[in-house]
Design a protein around this motif. Structure first.
Motif, short mmCIF file in Angstrom:
data_model
loop_
_atom_site.label_atom_id
_atom_site.label_comp_id
_atom_site.label_asym_id
_atom_site.label_seq_id
_atom_site.Cartn_x
_atom_site.Cartn_y
_atom_site.Cartn_z
N THR A 160 0.83 -1.19 0.00
CA THR A 160 0.00 0.00 0.00
C THR A 160 0.87 1.25 0.00
OG1 THR A 160 -1.68 1.25 1.23
CG2 THR A 160 -0.15 -0.09 2.52
N TYR A 161 0.32 2.32 -0.56
CA TYR A 161 0.99 3.62 -0.50
C TYR A 161 0.80 4.29 0.86
CZ TYR A 161 2.31 3.82 -5.42
OH TYR A 161 2.91 3.57 -6.63
N TRP A 162 0.11 3.64 1.78
CA TRP A 162 -0.19 4.25 3.07
C TRP A 162 0.36 3.44 4.25
CZ3 TRP A 162 -1.72 9.09 2.84
CH2 TRP A 162 -2.33 9.52 1.65
N PRO A 163 1.62 3.02 4.20
CA PRO A 163 2.18 2.37 5.40
C PRO A 163 2.22 3.32 6.59
CG PRO A 163 3.92 2.93 3.86
CD PRO A 163 2.63 3.17 3.13
N GLN A 164 2.22 4.63 6.31
CA GLN A 164 2.21 5.61 7.38
C GLN A 164 0.91 5.53 8.20
OE1 GLN A 164 3.56 6.24 4.30
NE2 GLN A 164 5.60 6.29 5.21
N ALA A 165 -0.19 5.15 7.56
CA ALA A 165 -1.44 4.99 8.30
C ALA A 165 -1.35 3.79 9.24
CB ALA A 165 -2.61 4.81 7.31
N TRP A 166 -0.73 2.71 8.77
CA TRP A 166 -0.56 1.53 9.63
C TRP A 166 0.36 1.86 10.80
CZ3 TRP A 166 -3.20 -3.06 8.91
CH2 TRP A 166 -2.84 -4.11 9.76
N LEU A 167 1.40 2.64 10.53
CA LEU A 167 2.27 3.07 11.62
C LEU A 167 1.49 3.89 12.64
CD1 LEU A 167 5.22 3.11 12.67
CD2 LEU A 167 5.45 5.34 11.55
N GLY A 168 0.56 4.72 12.15
CA GLY A 168 -0.27 5.49 13.06
C GLY A 168 -1.11 4.61 13.95
N LEU A 169 -1.69 3.57 13.38
CA LEU A 169 -2.46 2.61 14.18
C LEU A 169 -1.59 1.97 15.25
CD1 LEU A 169 -4.40 0.79 11.30
CD2 LEU A 169 -5.38 2.40 12.95
N THR A 170 -0.34 1.70 14.90
CA THR A 170 0.57 0.99 15.79
C THR A 170 1.17 1.90 16.86
OG1 THR A 170 1.16 -0.46 13.94
CG2 THR A 170 2.62 -0.48 15.84
N PHE A 199 -3.60 10.63 12.95
CA PHE A 199 -3.41 11.69 11.96
C PHE A 199 -2.11 12.46 12.20
CE2 PHE A 199 -7.97 10.96 11.31
CZ PHE A 199 -7.98 10.88 9.92
N TRP A 200 -1.72 12.59 13.46
CA TRP A 200 -0.41 13.18 13.77
C TRP A 200 0.70 12.35 13.12
CZ3 TRP A 200 2.67 11.87 18.68
CH2 TRP A 200 3.78 12.71 18.80
N THR A 201 0.63 11.03 13.28
CA THR A 201 1.63 10.16 12.68
C THR A 201 1.61 10.22 11.16
OG1 THR A 201 1.47 8.67 14.57
CG2 THR A 201 2.48 7.78 12.57
N LEU A 202 0.43 10.28 10.58
CA LEU A 202 0.33 10.42 9.12
C LEU A 202 1.10 11.65 8.65
CD1 LEU A 202 -3.34 9.52 8.11
CD2 LEU A 202 -1.25 8.69 7.02
N GLY A 203 1.03 12.72 9.45
CA GLY A 203 1.76 13.93 9.08
C GLY A 203 3.25 13.77 9.21
N TYR A 204 3.71 13.41 10.40
CA TYR A 204 5.16 13.40 10.60
C TYR A 204 5.85 12.28 9.83
CZ TYR A 204 4.79 9.94 14.55
OH TYR A 204 4.56 8.84 15.34
N ASP A 205 5.18 11.14 9.63
CA ASP A 205 5.87 10.06 8.92
C ASP A 205 5.83 10.26 7.41
OD1 ASP A 205 7.42 7.72 9.61
OD2 ASP A 205 5.97 6.57 8.44
N VAL A 221 9.15 0.14 -3.51
CA VAL A 221 8.32 0.14 -2.31
C VAL A 221 7.52 1.44 -2.27
CG1 VAL A 221 9.87 -1.36 -1.04
CG2 VAL A 221 10.16 1.11 -0.86
N LYS A 222 6.46 1.43 -1.47
CA LYS A 222 5.47 2.51 -1.51
C LYS A 222 5.51 3.34 -0.24
CE LYS A 222 2.28 -0.31 -4.30
NZ LYS A 222 3.17 -1.48 -4.46
N SER A 223 5.02 4.57 -0.35
CA SER A 223 4.89 5.45 0.81
C SER A 223 3.91 6.56 0.49
CB SER A 223 6.24 6.08 1.18
OG SER A 223 6.62 7.07 0.24
N SER A 224 3.41 7.21 1.52
CA SER A 224 2.52 8.34 1.30
C SER A 224 3.25 9.50 0.63
CB SER A 224 1.92 8.80 2.63
OG SER A 224 2.94 9.12 3.57
N ALA A 225 4.57 9.60 0.85
CA ALA A 225 5.34 10.65 0.18
C ALA A 225 5.31 10.46 -1.33
CB ALA A 225 6.78 10.64 0.68
N LEU A 226 5.43 9.22 -1.80
CA LEU A 226 5.34 8.94 -3.24
C LEU A 226 3.92 9.16 -3.75
CD1 LEU A 226 7.57 5.75 -3.61
CD2 LEU A 226 8.07 8.05 -4.45
N ARG A 227 2.94 8.77 -2.95
CA ARG A 227 1.54 8.91 -3.39
C ARG A 227 1.14 10.38 -3.50
NH1 ARG A 227 -2.43 9.97 -5.17
NH2 ARG A 227 -4.51 8.98 -5.05
N LEU A 228 1.57 11.21 -2.55
CA LEU A 228 1.14 12.60 -2.53
C LEU A 228 2.07 13.51 -3.32
CD1 LEU A 228 0.16 12.81 1.25
CD2 LEU A 228 -1.34 12.40 -0.71
#
Length: 315
Positions: A160-170, A199-205, A221-228
């Motif tokens: 997924t392009y949103w591993p940062q969201a999973w990190l936020g959950l964790t 959402f704080w983690t989504l921002g900083y990560d 590999v994917k990231s929100s930085a690549l997606r956005l």
């Protein structure tokens, strides 16, 4: 090696001349680097939601925060952040070897074998269990459930392009555990605190991920930085705005005293500074903005402590 950036500077994320290099016994240095003991920012980002929740629960109940609980969560954050790093580096050892910033990490470089890392992980998890058993029954259950988030995290960047969201959950699971440790229950303020932390983690990560976007794109590999991409700034503003709104709602639903909102407002001001001064094409700028979130978390924590002090003055 394919994928490494050409640079006149040392691109490694392992700091030179840290306390690990200066003071730790030679045998332990690779293991301490694997645990990121020389880079405490991850521990702080894991710890703040725990401490927020413990102190917010106390403030809502008009009690004084339990110092022992703060110590227990501090120890837990150090140990479980280290365990998460070991799990991450075992899964990512082949990817890390192809990225300039991570190629010198102990497993990727061959300094530590996978078997040695697994033994180290077992020791960390055992210590983590001992720490967890100091908490309430509900908090213990939540702590065990958190492993369902911790273990799969390194795989998220592959699917997924949103591993940062999973990190936020964790990383923000402690917001639920801290409240449960104080009350042995689950409540709306804790849930709102947890969602705000996500959402704080989504921002900083996302900011952090901009350091590796070239290498990530190269190795697939994917990231929100690549997606956005170049549109990251308005998205970051949205993530941080939602974080602020949810954190404010956590205090409101818990009936916390008014100084709490000064902490929320100060945190919001810090987020504005991050976004205004961010240069997504400068890795050093991104790393500095990412690390500054230790201070963002501290601002909210101080606001909660002031709310506790107001309660104490009224007693």
């Amino acid at each position: 090696m394919a994928g490494l950036k050409e640079t006149t500077l040392d691109p490694s994320d392992i700091p030179k001349g840290s306390w690990v290099d200066r003071h730790a016994p030679k045998f332990w240095r690779p293991f301490l680097r694997l645990a990121r003991a020389d880079r405490p920012i991850g521990t702080w980002l894991l710890l703040w939601p725990c401490w927020w929740s413990v102190t917010l629960a106390a403030a809502c109940l008009q009690q004084t925060p339990d110092l022992w609980l703060l110590v227990v969560f501090g120890l837990g954050a150090v140990v479980m952040r280290a365990a998460g790093c070991v799990i991450n580096d075992i899964f990512d050892r082949e990817i890390d070897a192809k990225v300039a910033r991570t190629s010198a990490r102990p497993i990727a470089s061959g300094e530590i074998s996978v078997l040695q890392a697994l033994v180290f992980l077992a020791v960390l998890l055992t210590i983590g269990l001992v720490v967890l058993l100091q908490l309430s029954q509900t908090a213990i259950l939540l702590g065990l459930v958190s492993l369902l988030l911790v273990v799969p995290y390194p795989l998220m960047k592959r699917i997924t392009y949103w591993p940062q969201a999973w990190l936020g959950l964790t990383f923000n699971w402690g917001a639920l555990m801290g409240w449960a440790a104080v009350t042995d229950t689950f409540a709306l303020p804790a849930l709102l605190l947890y969602l705000g932390g996500i959402f704080w983690t989504l921002g900083y990560d996302t900011i952090y991920a901009h350091q590796d976007k070239e290498d990530d794109a190269l190795i697939g590999v994917k990231s929100s930085a690549l997606r956005l991409g170049d549109d990251s700034r308005p998205w970051l503003a949205g993530f941080y705005a939602l974080a602020v709104a949810l954190l404010a709602a956590a205090g409101w639903t818990g009936g916390v005293a008014w100084p709490y909102y000064f902490g929320v407002a100060a945190m919001a001001g810090h987020f504005i500074w991050q976004i205004v001064t961010l240069d997504i094409d400068d890795p050093r700028n991104c790393l500095a903005r990412f690390k500054s979130n230790r201070n963002a978390g501290l601002l909210l924590f101080l606001g909660i402590l002031l709310a506790v002090a107001i309660n104490a003055s009224r007693a």
